[in-house]
Motif scaffolding. Structure first.
Motif, PDB file in Angstrom:
ATOM      1  N   PRO A 129      47.919  37.225  39.149  1.00  0.00           N
ATOM      2  CA  PRO A 129      47.646  38.542  38.563  1.00  0.00           C
ATOM      3  C   PRO A 129      46.860  39.394  39.557  1.00  0.00           C
ATOM      4  O   PRO A 129      46.234  38.854  40.483  1.00  0.00           O
ATOM      5  N   ILE A 130      46.893  40.690  39.376  1.00  0.00           N
ATOM      6  CA  ILE A 130      46.076  41.528  40.257  1.00  0.00           C
ATOM      7  C   ILE A 130      44.751  41.884  39.586  1.00  0.00           C
ATOM      8  O   ILE A 130      43.832  42.378  40.231  1.00  0.00           O
ATOM      9  N   TYR A 131      44.650  41.631  38.312  1.00  0.00           N
ATOM     10  CA  TYR A 131      43.390  41.937  37.629  1.00  0.00           C
ATOM     11  C   TYR A 131      43.366  41.175  36.310  1.00  0.00           C
ATOM     12  O   TYR A 131      44.396  40.990  35.660  1.00  0.00           O
ATOM     13  N   TYR A 186      49.668  42.169  35.875  1.00  0.00           N
ATOM     14  CA  TYR A 186      50.543  41.680  36.945  1.00  0.00           C
ATOM     15  C   TYR A 186      51.241  42.863  37.616  1.00  0.00           C
ATOM     16  O   TYR A 186      51.496  43.885  36.984  1.00  0.00           O
TER      17      TYR A 186
END
Lengths: 310, 596
Positions: free
Chosen positions: B576-578, B591
């Motif tokens: 995930p990016i966050y 994502y």
């Protein structure tokens, strides 16, 4: 309580004796009140302090640097408790490919990196020895080394080797590879497909093969080099499908002509692993055939993974 | 009670109600819209459309047009047969009256009814959603005020005020108290009906009031169906002497009024029923008697259907009790235990505490108008049935538990009342144990103690916000403890709100955004309020929604795991990016396709 007796001069018992005698009358209410106040204070303090017990982004970044510095291909990285896994993957997800994240089990990994918080331990580290342990703020990084079971043949990764057929009462229908799956004729849901499945609310990389009524779905790998053990894991994919029906699924494995029944798979089975001892035939190349049947195949999204190990 | 103390009580009541409104208004903007709330806001605005059209028809001298079948169904079939319409209608009216109109701007097309022009309003609230939520907040204030008034019959002011505060200061109740839904309002109505019934035991005017209030409760939420059972249980216990003498007590006025007025008010309040009363009432009842079991995590298991194995049935039966034990502040629970003990210890015909309302009979003969006048009213049984009744219903394994605590929220005011009783019991013991020389301390002790026991509840509640559903108490170990125990963290997509600025900043990918469990009604409301740019897209639900998207969010609930698998598969990454987390516990993940 009679205060005059307590504070006045004798007669009678000494003041200290009076105090101790009067305590049983007054102490319980005082103690109860004190206990409630103490509880309130502890609860307040816990509520105020708890947020600071969570790992910070800096903790995660520092822990990730440590793991990266010594990471080797084939290592497993896990979070403890498991619910922290998404945050772990934000920082180290590039080292956790889909086939590792969706692994059959943890046994094939010799080195496990555990990023832990709040004293939790991951089950993947069971039985290993801690080769490294270092704290990063609220996180602890451990490297656990342990005896692993090397995988000789991964049936999911080698799905294209499989020969799939549907065995009906009067005939056997062959299936063929169409794009990303092995599709059988006439029934759109009758295929074998390598994909991420959700079994027991966890993701696994597996082969999805739905059973067919009054038929056997057969998946045969013609040449498998056996190790000391064949591990087969089975389960039912998709929480909504598990809700939609109650039918069971049977799988039989035939290893070099020797059949072996696996536990019945039901909605409640979860991801069930079976270890088949193949020590006597280790090193031999034999056909391995999986046969799937169900008395009530509706909404049975049967999934399995298998590995020849050791 | 003297005039001065009556004035003081009124002031305290007002202060508690006002404090409730201010607290909830101060924080509601941080809580996002769940699937249900967004639908209710939409329905409320649509119901307003009917009134708007009625006004037009009245001006044209043809009001009958608004009462035709098609005119009614055009507006009132929204969110039917799911829920009756009192709260949604109040929300719609509140929105119309109090929003700050930007309705002719870019979001004009996002309203469920055509915007004819700029609305003239009393613009109390800058956000539409606040105006929609305002009636529910007023209901919460009403509950807090009622708990104080009810408690004052038994308890000194400080303990009664503490009971009122402890009603509000429960993280899960607090979560529901500020949104345009029905769970907190029905808790208010359950208490109001119980209050009126209690008063009716010795005052016939309240018997009629109980009937009216029950009718309103029926119009708020279907939990109202259960109220008579808990009240009848108490009534039979209170009049157990009649049963022992093998004579049936005559049904009291309150029950007769509930039986007669309840259905009438229910029918009159819901225009959708008017066109086909029997069929539609049946559809409404069947909808809830046969309600789907949505997914819900409890003690590590995902529950989405009635359990079939005995062990699982037993585990499932513990849900309302364990959830109460893990979500209500521990100090409140401890006080409630002392309160229950005090009620058990009370002697028949005596007041609960010396300064409280007497339970000595005031009449020699039974009367259906005042059925509690010739007997002890059994306050312990009353509070017990109102508290445990809703929990016991939810303990039946075949009932769905997808709402968690909200399904038995009606028990919580009575639990807080028990807390107030426990507090009084402890304070009286404390004052009695203090030396006479410490008289001043003795006078101050109850108020100080009341303050001290409210502090953890308020702090816990403040800590939990805006993620009250994922919050667990000291026994469970907070957010992290709840996650480790496998308790539900959230539902219905409300928790995305703090991520909106980030999502908005991710242009142009956000033109193709997968919103997972956030319904389009909620997205529309975020856009209407300017919290989300109009250009942010929505790729739709399910597997295809993720396939079409460039970025996407995922809410962490056990049953959504499959969706994460699709992200891995279609986006080609597990990274995930966050992650939006509370105290380290993931709630929402973001994502991005191909992220490395």
């Amino acid at each position: 309580m009679d205060n005059d007796q307590v504070v006045g001069p004798a007669p009678g018992p000494t003041p200290s004796a009076m105090n101790s005698r009067s305590l049983p009358r007054s102490a319980p209410p005082l103690l109860i009140a004190a206990a409630v106040v103490l509880l309130a204070l502890v609860e307040t303090a816990a509520a105020l302090i708890a947020p600071s017990r969570a790992p910070t982004d800096a903790d995660w970044a520092a822990a990730a640097r440590q793991v990266r510095a010594e990471f080797r291909p084939g290592d497993l990285i896990v979070a403890a408790p498991a619910w922290a896994d998404p945050i772990l993957r934000v920082h180290l997800g590039d080292l956790i490919p889909i086939e590792v994240a969706g692994r059959l089990d943890d046994d094939r990994f010799a080195r496990v990196w555990e990023v832990s918080q709040r004293g939790a331990r991951a089950t993947a580290t069971t039985g290993g020895t801690v080769a490294l342990e270092q704290r990063f703020g609220r996180l602890t990084v451990r490297r656990i080394e342990r005896q692993a079971e090397p995988v000789g043949y991964d049936f999911v990764a080698r799905w294209a080797d499989a020969q799939v057929s549907r065995v009906e009462a009067a005939r056997t229908v062959g299936c063929r590879t169409v794009a990303d799956r092995i599709q059988c004729p006439d029934l759109s849901f009758n295929f074998v497909h390598r994909q991420i499945v959700e079994v027991d609310n966890r993701l696994r990389e597996a082969l999805l093969a739905q059973p067919v009524g009054q038929a056997v779905v057969a998946i045969e790998y013609p040449a498998v080099r056996l190790g000391r053990v064949l591990v087969v894991a089975t389960g039912l994919h998709d929480t909504w499908m598990r809700k939609a029906a109650r039918g069971t699924v049977e799988m039989r494995v035939i290893v070099g002509g020797q059949p072996q029944a696996l536990p019945t798979t039901s909605d409640d089975s979860g991801w069930t692993r079976t270890r088949i001892d193949t020590t006597a035939r280790a090193g031999q190349v034999v056909p391995v055939r999986f046969e799937i049947t169900s008395p009530a195949p509706y909404a049975r999204h049967f999934a399995f993974a298998a590995e020849a190990r050791g | 009670m003297g005039g001065t103390s009556r004035r003081a009580d009124r002031l305290i009541t007002l202060g508690l109600a006002l404090g409730t409104v201010l607290w909830l208004l101060a924080v509601e903007g941080r809580e996002g819209f769940g699937r249900d709330e967004a639908q209710y806001m939409r329905a409320g605005e649509r119901y307003w459309g009917w009134f708007e059209e009625l006004a037009t028809n009245l001006r044209q001298g043809k009001p009958g047009r608004s009462f035709g079948a098609s005119a009614i169904d055009r507006y009132w079939s929204d969110n039917a047969p799911d829920h009756p319409v009192i709260m949604k209608t109040l929300s719609g009216l509140s929105w119309r009256a109090f929003h700050t109109c930007t309705c002719t701007g870019p979001a004009r097309g996002l309203h469920p009814i055509p915007v004819q022009g700029r609305h003239w309003t009393l613009p109390l609230f800058s956000r539409d959603s606040t105006a929609f939520r305002f009636p529910a907040i007023l209901f919460a204030a009403l509950l807090v005020a009622m708990v104080f008034r009810f408690a004052r019959a038994w308890l000194p002011p400080s303990a009664a005020a503490a009971a009122a505060v402890l009603t509000l200061a429960q993280p899960h109740y607090f979560f529901h108290a500020q949104i345009a839904c029905f769970d907190a309002p029905i808790a208010t109505m359950a208490f109001a009906v119980g209050f009126a019934y209690w008063k009716s035991l010795r005052d016939p005017r309240w018997g009629i009031a109980a009937g009216v209030l029950f009718g309103v409760a029926l119009g708020v939420k279907h939990n109202a169906w259960l109220m008579p059972f808990f009240l009848v249980a108490h009534f039979l216990w209170m009049r157990r002497g009649d049963l022992r003498a093998r004579r049936l007590p005559r049904p009291p006025l309150a029950f007769v009024a509930m039986l007669v007025l309840g259905p009438i008010i229910f029918f009159l309040h819901w225009p959708w029923l008017w066109n086909a009363p029997v069929a539609r009432t049946r559809a409404y009842v069947v909808r809830h008697l046969d309600h789907e079991h949505y997914n819900f995590e409890y003690l590590g298991w995902n529950w989405n259907q009635p359990p079939t194995r005995t062990a699982m049935k037993l585990l499932r039966a513990t849900a309302p009790f364990v959830e109460t034990g893990f979500t209500v502040p521990v100090t409140t629970l401890a006080l409630a235990a002392f309160g229950a003990a005090a009620l058990v210890r009370r002697r028949r015909d005596e007041a609960l505490f010396p300064d409280g309302e007497s339970e000595a009979p005031v009449a020699a003969q039974p009367s259906w108008l005042r059925p509690g006048a010739d007997v002890d009213r059994a306050p312990g049984a009353f509070v017990l049935f109102q508290t445990l009744g809703p929990l016991c219903v939810l303990a039946v394994p075949s009932t769905p538990i997808f709402g968690g605590v909200k399904h038995f929220l009606t028990a919580m005011p009575y639990l807080a009342l028990l807390g107030g009783i426990g507090l009084t019991s402890i304070a009286r013991g404390l004052v009695g144990a203090l030396p006479i020389a410490r008289a001043r301390l003795g006078r101050a002790a109850p108020a100080v103690l009341a303050f001290v026991v409210c502090v953890p509840a308020v702090i816990e509640t403040r800590r939990s916000h805006p993620d009250g559903l994922g919050h667990y108490n000291l026994l469970a170990g907070g957010f992290a403890g709840g996650a480790s125990l496998g308790m539900n963290r959230q539902f219905w997509g409300y928790s995305v709100l703090p991520m909106l600025p980030d999502l908005e900043a991710r242009a142009p990918e956000n033109r193709r955004l997968f919103w997972h469990d956030v319904l389009s009604d909620a997205i529309s409301m975020y856009k209407r309020e300017g919290r989300l740019a109009m250009g942010v897209g929505d790729t739709g639900f399910g597997e295809d929604g993720i396939k079409r998207s460039e970025i996407g969010i995922l809410f962490y609930e056990k049953h959504w795991a499959k969706y994460e698998g699709w992200f891995w598969e279609f986006y080609g990454t597990t990274q995930p990016i966050y992650v939006r987390a509370r105290e380290g516990v993931p709630l929402v993940t973001l994502y991005r396709r191909g992220a490395r």
